[in-house]
Design a protein around this motif. Structure first.
Motif, short mmCIF file in Angstrom:
data_model
loop_
_atom_site.label_atom_id
_atom_site.label_comp_id
_atom_site.label_asym_id
_atom_site.label_seq_id
_atom_site.Cartn_x
_atom_site.Cartn_y
_atom_site.Cartn_z
N PRO A 189 0.93 -1.34 0.07
CA PRO A 189 0.17 -0.13 0.17
C PRO A 189 1.14 1.19 0.05
N THR A 190 0.42 2.15 -0.47
CA THR A 190 1.12 3.49 -0.56
C THR A 190 1.18 4.31 0.83
N ARG A 191 0.05 4.24 1.42
CA ARG A 191 -0.09 4.61 2.81
C ARG A 191 -0.62 3.57 3.67
N ILE A 192 -0.21 3.82 5.17
CA ILE A 192 -0.64 2.73 5.93
C ILE A 192 -0.88 3.53 7.44
N ARG A 193 -1.97 3.34 8.00
CA ARG A 193 -2.30 3.73 9.38
C ARG A 193 -2.05 2.84 10.40
N VAL A 194 -1.02 3.26 11.24
CA VAL A 194 -0.52 2.30 12.39
C VAL A 194 -0.76 2.76 13.56
N ARG A 195 -1.27 2.03 14.66
CA ARG A 195 -1.43 2.50 16.03
C ARG A 195 -0.16 1.86 16.71
N ILE A 196 0.71 2.77 17.23
CA ILE A 196 2.09 2.35 17.84
C ILE A 196 1.74 2.35 19.30
N GLU A 197 2.10 1.26 19.98
CA GLU A 197 1.79 1.29 21.38
C GLU A 197 3.14 0.81 22.19
N ARG A 198 3.48 1.48 23.29
CA ARG A 198 4.62 1.28 24.08
C ARG A 198 3.96 0.26 25.50
N LYS A 199 4.69 -0.86 25.59
CA LYS A 199 4.20 -1.74 26.69
C LYS A 199 5.34 -2.07 27.48
N LYS A 200 5.14 -2.36 28.53
CA LYS A 200 6.07 -2.97 29.66
C LYS A 200 6.22 -4.34 29.50
N ASN A 201 7.66 -4.74 29.58
CA ASN A 201 8.05 -6.29 29.21
C ASN A 201 8.02 -7.02 30.66
N ASP A 202 7.14 -7.99 30.71
CA ASP A 202 7.12 -8.72 32.11
C ASP A 202 8.17 -10.05 32.22
N ASP A 203 8.92 -10.06 31.16
CA ASP A 203 9.70 -11.32 31.45
C ASP A 203 10.77 -10.81 32.29
N GLU A 204 11.09 -11.63 33.14
CA GLU A 204 12.39 -11.34 33.97
C GLU A 204 13.52 -11.26 33.28
N ASP A 205 13.89 -12.13 32.27
CA ASP A 205 15.16 -12.10 31.83
C ASP A 205 15.38 -11.37 30.45
N ALA A 206 14.17 -10.35 30.27
CA ALA A 206 14.17 -9.50 29.03
C ALA A 206 15.31 -8.59 29.17
#
Length: 126
Positions: free
Chosen positions: A78-95
């Motif tokens: 597609p020429t243009r695309i609408r995106v929702r960008i969401e920052r989340k917290k990583n729950d993995d302990e070894d992340a």
């Protein structure tokens, strides 16, 4: 490296969890790209935009967004695309990284991109 040195162009990630709706103009990045490499490169462009906006190293693309990019085949992105960008917290302990970003697809009518801006989504809407 000198102690206490921070590169100027290095963007530091803020710990707040935010959501942003934005339009990515894919044609700008894909013009002149080899046909068989357009869709794979488009997914990399989405990851790069997410990294630039959110400042996170771990950027993930949802299945619906990937299907929207690949809907026209390898060369019919597609020429243009609408995106929702969401920052989340990583729950993995070894992340490796404490935060990650999820990019999801927002469906827009074919000629409905005019007037859409990058906007922050409030937490009450979610």
């Amino acid at each position: 490296m000198v102690q206490g040195y921070k590169p100027k162009n290095k963007k530091e990630t803020r710990p707040e969890l935010i959501t942003v709706d934005t339009t990515i103009h894919m044609h700008k990045y894909l013009k002149g790209r080899t046909f068989k490499k357009r869709a794979p490169f488009a997914t990399k462009v989405v990851r790069r935009v997410a990294k630039q906006l959110m400042g996170t190293e771990d950027n993930r693309i949802e299945v619906r967004l990937n299907k929207a990019i690949w809907a026209g085949g390898v060369k019919g992105c597609p020429t243009r695309i609408r995106v929702r960008i969401e920052r989340k917290k990583n729950d993995d302990e070894d992340a490796k990284h404490p935060l990650y970003t999820v990019c999801s697809y927002i469906r827009v009518p074919r000629d409905g991109f005019r007037g859409l801006l990058t906007q922050r989504v409030s937490n009450a809407e979610e």
